[in-house]
Design a protein around this motif. Structure first.
Motif, PDB file in Angstrom:
ATOM      1  N   ARG A  24      64.340  53.417 -52.532  1.00 59.36           N
ATOM      2  CA  ARG A  24      64.918  52.622 -51.455  1.00 59.36           C
ATOM      3  C   ARG A  24      66.374  53.033 -51.216  1.00 59.36           C
ATOM      4  N   ASP A  26      70.049  53.838 -49.903  1.00 57.89           N
ATOM      5  CA  ASP A  26      70.967  53.098 -49.018  1.00 57.89           C
ATOM      6  C   ASP A  26      71.904  54.066 -48.303  1.00 57.89           C
ATOM      7  N   GLY A  27      72.849  53.528 -47.578  1.00 59.21           N
ATOM      8  CA  GLY A  27      73.763  54.355 -46.794  1.00 59.21           C
ATOM      9  C   GLY A  27      74.593  55.289 -47.648  1.00 59.21           C
ATOM     10  N   ASP A  28      74.948  54.826 -48.837  1.00 58.59           N
ATOM     11  CA  ASP A  28      75.768  55.658 -49.718  1.00 58.59           C
ATOM     12  C   ASP A  28      74.955  56.830 -50.269  1.00 58.59           C
ATOM     13  N   SER A  29      73.741  56.538 -50.736  1.00 57.54           N
ATOM     14  CA  SER A  29      72.961  57.634 -51.327  1.00 57.54           C
ATOM     15  C   SER A  29      72.539  58.629 -50.251  1.00 57.54           C
ATOM     16  N   TYR A  59      69.701  54.880 -40.547  1.00 54.97           N
ATOM     17  CA  TYR A  59      70.501  56.045 -40.951  1.00 54.97           C
ATOM     18  C   TYR A  59      70.006  57.350 -40.331  1.00 54.97           C
ATOM     19  N   ASP A  85      74.147  58.569 -57.394  1.00 61.44           N
ATOM     20  CA  ASP A  85      74.121  57.102 -57.269  1.00 61.44           C
ATOM     21  C   ASP A  85      73.010  56.485 -58.112  1.00 61.44           C
ATOM     22  N   THR A 159      79.075  51.443 -46.036  1.00 64.85           N
ATOM     23  CA  THR A 159      77.951  50.595 -46.425  1.00 64.85           C
ATOM     24  C   THR A 159      78.114  50.047 -47.840  1.00 64.85           C
ATOM     25  N   ASP A 160      78.608  50.863 -48.768  1.00 61.96           N
ATOM     26  CA  ASP A 160      78.721  50.363 -50.142  1.00 61.96           C
ATOM     27  C   ASP A 160      79.861  49.344 -50.311  1.00 61.96           C
ATOM     28  N   HIS A 195      74.274  48.940 -37.683  1.00 66.50           N
ATOM     29  CA  HIS A 195      74.090  47.483 -37.682  1.00 66.50           C
ATOM     30  C   HIS A 195      73.727  46.872 -36.335  1.00 66.50           C
ATOM     31  N   GLU A 241      64.889  43.053 -42.470  1.00 65.14           N
ATOM     32  CA  GLU A 241      65.866  43.403 -43.483  1.00 65.14           C
ATOM     33  C   GLU A 241      66.485  42.084 -43.966  1.00 65.14           C
ATOM     34  N   GLU A 243      68.820  41.309 -45.857  1.00 63.28           N
ATOM     35  CA  GLU A 243      70.252  41.265 -46.193  1.00 63.28           C
ATOM     36  C   GLU A 243      71.056  40.373 -45.259  1.00 63.28           C
TER      37      GLU A 243
END
Lengths: 323, 323
Positions: A24, A26-29, A59, A85, A159-160, A195, A241, A243
């Motif tokens: 899963r 995320d924006g950082d990975s 993304y 990450d 994102t992180d 977003h 989502e 979140e």
């Protein structure tokens, strides 16, 4: 930093690289995988980017996001694997055994509990995102910060840090980000891409969840549930989502714990936990064979919605009384 | 910059200062007023901070927010008035005539259409917030950046850039903010204070608004309404900030215009307009004797909810066809 020089030597010397990150992603990975992939590609290297899961739609605007695959066409051989990450082999999912076949393993990670998965471990818990570490590596390698690289790494830090609002945001984060803006990154464009591309049904579902929000008598716990009826109303295919709803629930004054129950069907209920205070929600999730972090955790419980709600709430109330 | 030296001279020479800003003050105007007030106070000056409206609850955590008054006890005389974040006398409301009695008027503003209200005008449309300009003034005056000052000015930049996501965020914004973090500002604390102290009824109301969201057939316009029935359900006293719902509506893919109708009673309907594209919603608001900016505007229309909705939507559809 010595580890940067060691990694630099490997990146310059080796030819065939595997870049991977956690399930899963995320924006950082994703941003950091792409940035390192683009850099290595420019250096004339052979690059494979491979994750257990595909790139989330939000993304897909990132340059070369189509380079990220979730399966190998044929059994490649890698000189080096770069694991980003991620501090546990299990979190690589099905990519773990592939990464383990590489001759050299490099692990770049910013998790506090990380001990390093490879021979070369660049671990920095003070970094807000691995994107920050990739930036330091880029600088150390004297690679030019192109717009594409800046865009990918900006996305990682954005994102992180939750748009620079989380406690992990540092002086260095803001310094690095200013370099990305110098490199042409437009904050409003990136924010819009990530977003502001929600679907209308997902917004309706958020509305239903918030309008049926419940609050414990003491005001410390808020919860809501995605029922089959709601999904029927908005169409079962809605991409959801959790979140956004969870962070709105967290924003209520006095809340310690926010909970989202989701009826998965077949007597399975998914529970998402978020904590705003000292309450360790991971401990509760673990009771039900789930896991996560102190402030964000989850589990899947067998039972009907009402039963599961009651059981979980009771556990939380006991814990709150303990605090 | 010459204007900074001129302002420095006045701040050092004069004794009695009025600091003011626009009606319905925001995080930038309040944070910057307090920062300049604290600085002048430390310099031994007599400082009065006066606005038409009181400080919104979410900014009450800022140091010395109780210094901000909305009325004068007695007719003070001011050597100098500092007008912040404001380019029109009307936007000072009832404070305008008081500010005009000052011997010297200083205007610090970052609006693009600003021509300056005073003798000394420090106008910089490239600044994301007046807080950035106040930072430059502070540096020019060689005043130490204390935690209190950093906290106030951070709040200004944070809120005016929408947490560093709006197009006005620059390389300089991030550089300045990194100084505030060096000065001890904790991003998560500030965010919690401003954005995570919502009431439970306001969250329910947001849910009702989103779950009754409507979308035009072409998918370009989304709208929802605060009805009397909703207010009855959540309790009439609910403090409601439309910004959060409007920004969630804006986040729907394909949306050009988001609208919030609010039944004020007595046949008055308040309309908030937000634009995500080139559509100039101020032009529509002006048709109904309202005003605002290209992307954010508002008006109050006489009529019942259904009638007003229909009329406004028709106007927007005509405009969209024109684009």
């Amino acid at each position: 930093m010595r580890i940067l020089s060691l990694i630099k030597n490997i990146l310059e010397k080796e030819e065939r690289f595997l870049i991977t990150s956690h399930i899963r992603p995320d924006g950082d990975s994703i941003g950091t995988q792409l940035a390192l992939g683009i850099m290595l590609h420019k250096m004339g290297k052979k690059v494979t980017i491979l994750n257990e899961d595909t790139v989330p739609k939000c993304y897909s605007f990132l340059p070369h996001s189509d380079w990220i695959k979730s399966s190998l066409n044929n059994g490649n051989q890698f000189d080096a694997a770069i694991i980003l990450d991620c501090s546990e082999w299990e979190r690589l999912g099905k990519i773990a055994p592939i990464a383990q076949t590489a001759d050299v393993i490099i692990n770049i990670d910013h998790h506090a509990d990380s001990h390093g998965l490879g021979k070369y471990n660049y671990i920095d818990p003070s970094a807000a995102a691995v994107a920050e570490q990739a930036y330091h590596l880029l600088k150390h390698m004297k690679q030019p910060l192109t717009y594409e690289l800046a865009l990918c790494l900006y996305t990682g830090i954005l994102t992180d840090t939750g748009s620079f609002k989380h406690g992990n945001t540092t002086v260095t984060s803001h310094h690095i980000v200013s370099e990305f803006l110098k490199g042409g990154v437009k904050p409003d464009f990136v924010y819009r891409m990530i977003h502001e591309r929600n679907s209308f049904p997902s917004m309706l579902l958020q509305g239903m969840l918030l309008s049926s929000l419940q609050l414990s008598n003491d005001g410390h716990v808020a919860w809501t549930s995605i029922t089959k009826e709601m999904l029927k109303k908005v169409g079962y295919t809605v991409e959801f989502e959790p979140e956004s709803v969870l962070s709105m629930m967290r924003s209520i004054e006095g809340i310690d714990v926010a909970l989202l129950f989701r009826d998965l069907g077949e007597d399975k209920i998914k529970v998402n936990f978020r904590s705003k205070s000292e309450v360790n929600v991971c401990q509760i999730a673990q009771k039900f064979n789930g896991g996560g972090h102190k402030q964000a955790a989850g589990c899947v419980i067998t039972g009907n919605l009402e039963m599961v709600q009651e059981m979980v709430l009771q556990n939380i109330m006991e814990m709150l009384n303990y605090y």
